[in-house]
Write an enzyme that holds these catalytic residues in place. Structure first.
Site, PDB file in Angstrom:
ATOM      1  N   LYS A   1      33.410  43.475   1.569  1.00 24.47           N
ATOM      2  CA  LYS A   1      32.715  42.601   0.622  1.00 24.47           C
ATOM      3  C   LYS A   1      33.441  42.661  -0.711  1.00 24.47           C
ATOM      4  CE  LYS A   1      29.505  39.601   0.325  1.00 24.47           C
ATOM      5  NZ  LYS A   1      29.539  38.432   1.197  1.00 24.47           N
TER       6      LYS A   1
ATOM      7  N   SER B   1      28.847  34.123   4.302  1.00 24.60           N
ATOM      8  CA  SER B   1      27.895  34.935   3.550  1.00 24.60           C
ATOM      9  C   SER B   1      26.527  34.247   3.513  1.00 24.60           C
ATOM     10  CB  SER B   1      28.429  35.235   2.150  1.00 24.60           C
ATOM     11  OG  SER B   1      27.870  36.444   1.655  1.00 24.60           O
TER      12      SER B   1
END
Length: 592
Positions: free
Chosen positions: A190, A389
């Site tokens: 991430k 996402s």
């Protein structure tokens, strides 16, 4: 003196009246042109559809009245409009071919792949495609290479260079202003937060980025190799030599183009293919013309195509404050999906998603509404350039997921970035704070006064961890996977759709038409037609938006003066306007 004042007032009234009359006449002219442009278009025998490939392409097109004056289709080009026009050209017997005017086309590769596939399907009907350009960007050439013939100006350029990805890092820039970011996240990959905390890519981010750009480039080279009869090794060699700086004659030797000629001579080549005499005129139709060509009458049941594109936000005001008019507002999307759920005329829904994610809470709300919609009728997701996402979060409960091979998806992870202005306010500006409070954390989050302490950071991390666990659970439930198997492919990692297919994040590779066919299959429909949602804005709204969407004069001047350096300044001034907890792909990545 009295006569002078009368004369002045009369002149002022006359001038005022003149502008009123001119305004009315201009408005009437615009209304007339809009009405004329929307009239049914007749197609002459032996016609050519002229497709301008330049500028940018959005998923859903809008009518831009200003293009009536400029004649520039690229101002308001939508992928849905291009695909519709190509399909009409394929089935209309009076249209013999497509002429591509290639230029500075700046659009992501999944969108280009969808257009290229539609053109390849057009060629299967036995009709021809001719492409010409003075300057082909790599994306424009990728699309144009599907043509029967590719021509270029004798002094033209093909910008064939491969794919690179660059990320800006703002830590040192912000430090000059006394600003830093408090960051908590979940997921090794991430990497969206790295732009605020690091000076270069982490090893994990470098790995995932290299993997998906390699895959995208491989897809591009495979397609061009098949169309042009050039080996993939040769295409890589040409990219290494940076074709944009090579001679046009070299393009001929490399078989990248079929001929060199000036634009006035291309007409002769097209006439030859159409078996026309030199003095004959070519009947041409623009994209706007094609949109007004009547569709064949289709009866049956309705499949809705719902377009969701841009940053995911709760409140549109946060997105539009700095000129971002491309966003997915969860409140509106949820209401629209509920309306489609309750519309008995709609038998299935295709949700077209093109987004790198955004607000995590907003993504959860849309996940819920997608889940409710699926209980009533089939829901198929069609992924565009990105569906990652937060955008994957909302996609997870769909009945079926379709993505282009070049789509970027996954990125299952959560993070929070909260700007700490205390260095700017207290150290550089000399502002001092004192406080009284009733409870231990009454002043939590006031980063004008001080950074988070260890306990506060731990609480924020726990909140982000809960968000990640929920995201992971939503994916597991929607994709019928175990939590353990989701964890192996999560950690915020971005996947190219060809890889995402193998790990069950998507069900099928393809475009919007493939998604529609699957929706019809799931709804058991034999005859059907599609309808786009949300409804297009009125032409007057688009006219007003086109005149105001560029932002303030000073903002526009700053953008033009700073160029690529404009982005760091916009990040700094808007960093505190987003919700703290985000689910989005690596921030500000530039793929070229």
């Amino acid at each position: 003196m009295k006569d002078f004042i009368k004369s002045v007032l009369a002149t002022m009234v006359g001038i005022f009246g003149f502008f009123i009359v001119m305004g009315v006449l201009t408005m009437m002219s615009i209304i007339g042109m809009v009405a004329s442009s929307s009239a049914a278009q007749n197609v002459e025998e032996n016609s050519v559809f002229v497709l301008n490939l330049s500028g940018t392409i959005s998923d859903q097109g809008t009518d831009n009245p200003l293009s009536l004056f400029t004649g520039d289709d690229s101002q308001s080009t939508g992928l849905n409009n291009i695909l519709s026009a190509i399909k009409k050209a394929k089935t209309n017997d009076d249209i013999k071919g497509i002429y591509i005017e290639a230029g500075a086309l700046i659009t992501n590769y999944a969108t280009l792949q969808e257009i290229r596939n539609a053109l390849a399907d057009f060629r299967k009907s036995g009709k021809w495609i001719v492409a010409y350009g003075d300057y082909y960007t790599q994306g424009a050439y990728y699309v144009a290479s599907v043509a029967n013939k590719v021509y270029i100006n004798p002094k033209g350029i093909v910008d064939w260079h491969g794919i690179g990805a660059q990320t800006m890092f703002y830590k040192d820039f912000m430090a000059k202003f006394g600003v830093k970011c408090e960051v908590v996240k979940v997921g090794t990959f991430k990497s969206a937060t790295e732009t605020f905390t690091e000076e270069k890519m982490s090893d994990a981010n470098r790995l995932q980025t290299q993997t998906f750009i390699n895959g995208t480039w491989q897809n591009i080279c495979t397609a061009v190799s098949k169309s042009r009869g050039i080996s993939i090794d040769s295409l890589n060699s040409y990219a290494d030599s940076y074709l944009a700086l090579q001679s046009t004659e070299m393009l001929m030797k490399a078989k990248m183009v079929d001929g060199m000629m000036y634009s006035d001579k291309v007409k002769d080549a097209v006439k030859k293919m159409m078996k026309l005499e030199k003095d004959d005129d070519i009947a041409q139709l623009t994209l706007n013309d094609m949109l007004n060509v009547k569709d064949e009458k289709v009866e049956g049941d309705k499949i809705a195509i719902y377009y969701a594109s841009g940053d995911i936000v709760q409140d549109p005001k946060a997105a539009t404050m700095f000129g971002n008019n491309n966003y997915i507002a969860s409140r509106k999307v949820c209401k629209d999906l509920e309306d489609l759920m309750n519309d008995d005329d709609v038998k299935a829904v295709v949700v077209r998603i093109n987004s790198g994610g955004g607000d995590a809470y907003a993504s959860e709300q849309m996940w819920h509404q997608m889940s409710e919609l699926r209980k009533v009728k089939p829901v198929v997701v069609s992924m565009g350039d990105y569906a990652a996402s937060g955008a994957y979060y909302m996609s997870a409960p769909a009945s079926w997921i379709v993505a282009q091979p070049n789509t970027l998806t996954g990125s299952i992870g959560i993070f929070a970035v909260i700007p700490d202005f205390s260095g700017l306010v207290t150290t550089k500006l000399g502002v001092r704070f004192d406080e009284v409070k009733t409870n231990r954390h009454s002043t939590f989050g006031n980063l004008m006064a001080r950074p988070f302490n260890a306990e506060e950071t731990a609480m924020l991390q726990a909140s982000v961890n809960r968000g990640y666990s929920l995201f992971r659970q939503r994916v597991a439930d929607g994709r019928h996977l175990t939590i353990e198997s989701v964890e192996k492919i999560a950690q915020g990692r971005v996947w190219l759709a060809t890889d995402a297919l193998n790990i069950k994040l998507v069900d099928q590779l393809g475009g919007i038409d493939d998604a529609v066919k699957k929706a019809a299959e799931l709804a058991k429909l034999k005859e059907y037609y599609t309808s786009d949602y949300p409804a297009a804005a009125s032409w007057i709204d688009n006219l007003l938006n086109s005149m105001t969407s560029s932002g303030t004069y000073l903002d526009t001047q700053l953008r033009q003066t700073l160029g690529e350096l404009y982005q760091p300044f916009t990040v700094l001034r808007s960093i505190d306007k987003r919700e703290a907890i985000q689910a989005r792909i690596p921030y500000a990545i530039s793929i070229k």
